[in-house]
Design a protein around this motif. Sequence first.
Motif, short mmCIF file in Angstrom:
data_model
loop_
_atom_site.label_atom_id
_atom_site.label_comp_id
_atom_site.label_asym_id
_atom_site.label_seq_id
_atom_site.Cartn_x
_atom_site.Cartn_y
_atom_site.Cartn_z
N ARG A 3 0.40 -1.29 0.07
CA ARG A 3 -0.03 -0.09 0.03
C ARG A 3 1.32 1.02 0.35
NH1 ARG A 3 -5.65 1.22 2.16
NH2 ARG A 3 -6.82 -0.79 0.93
N GLN A 52 3.44 1.64 -1.03
CA GLN A 52 4.05 1.54 -2.38
C GLN A 52 3.43 1.77 -3.50
OE1 GLN A 52 6.17 -2.37 -3.44
NE2 GLN A 52 6.86 -1.90 -1.55
N HIS A 53 1.64 2.68 -3.39
CA HIS A 53 1.08 2.54 -3.96
C HIS A 53 0.11 1.45 -4.69
CE1 HIS A 53 1.30 6.59 -2.67
NE2 HIS A 53 2.95 6.59 -2.55
N GLN A 54 0.21 0.35 -4.74
CA GLN A 54 -0.29 -1.22 -5.37
C GLN A 54 -1.67 -1.15 -4.98
OE1 GLN A 54 1.00 -2.95 -7.40
NE2 GLN A 54 3.47 -2.96 -6.95
N HIS A 83 -7.77 -3.65 -0.80
CA HIS A 83 -8.33 -2.87 -1.98
C HIS A 83 -10.11 -3.28 -2.28
CE1 HIS A 83 -4.70 -0.73 -2.04
NE2 HIS A 83 -5.18 0.30 -1.49
#
Length: 289
Positions: free
Chosen positions: A18, A20-22, A142
Amino acid sequence: MQIITDPAEMQAISENLRLQHQLIGVVMTMGALHEGHLSLVRHAQKKAGIVIMTIFVNPTQFGPAEDFERYPRPFEQDAALARAAGVDYLFAPPPERMYPEGYHTSIDPGPMAGSFEGASRPGHFMGVATVVVKLLNITRAHLAVFGEKDAQQLAVIRRVTGDLNIGTMIEGAPIAREADGLATSSRNIYLSSDDRQRATVLYRAIQYAGQETDRGRHDLKAIAHEAASLVHSVIGSTPDYLCFVDDETFVPAVEAVPGKAYRLVMAVRIGSTRLIDNWRFVCGEHRDA
Ligand code: AMP
């Protein structure tokens, strides 16, 4: 594909992803993987950069007289299928890691959990709701993809995650079927070859209902009664339930109202195996099933 068995380790990995913006998608299963499960993985891969699959035969959603002990657990084969499908992380905790000494908390999903599957399997949806929320918290997903095969479970999960402000997007994916219409299921392997043949009556009951609603009939209770007679004529016993419900609330429906969505839900015992299936339709809309 990395295999993780420790909840804290899985949570730390997900937290890092998260940061790492995945975008994380999760597919929750009890293993004994088949095409239905793999179709959920493909669905998740379209929307999320990282897909976590969980394999956990959750003891708290099985009743005392159910098949928890004999539920198939072909772990090596499952891991190979998950890897081939492109799953990034396989989270497969042992029960004592999920429910350590002193564990007490459970989630009561309310009235929707008391009918149909909930009536046939007391406590089932409390077990499901609790483990799903635990797995969402562990995987920090998400997006979570569930099969419409377990339509009431999907409705309960939508309710619980909404009510508890969990924030994960919940998506339903269509039912995967064998060539003869039988919904793929980890429990199909319990069927003898005669019973496997008889089991096609579930799909035939769905087709019958589809044909009757296509003719413009609105008398859902009568159609369900006729479909139940068809099932009875093949398996020699009455279904646990076979009924049209409001697709959102799972309240039984008697008469169809144009524009509203309904679902024919059924549970049938064939030999010692219990099979479920369902079919959604919108009154007055051309059907694609
Ligand atoms: P299970 O391993 O049976 O608990 O199922 C795990 C997930 O796979 C649930 O979201 C199920 O609804 C889904 N699933 C099981 N069978 C099918 C199927 N035939 N088609 C689509 N999804 C399925």
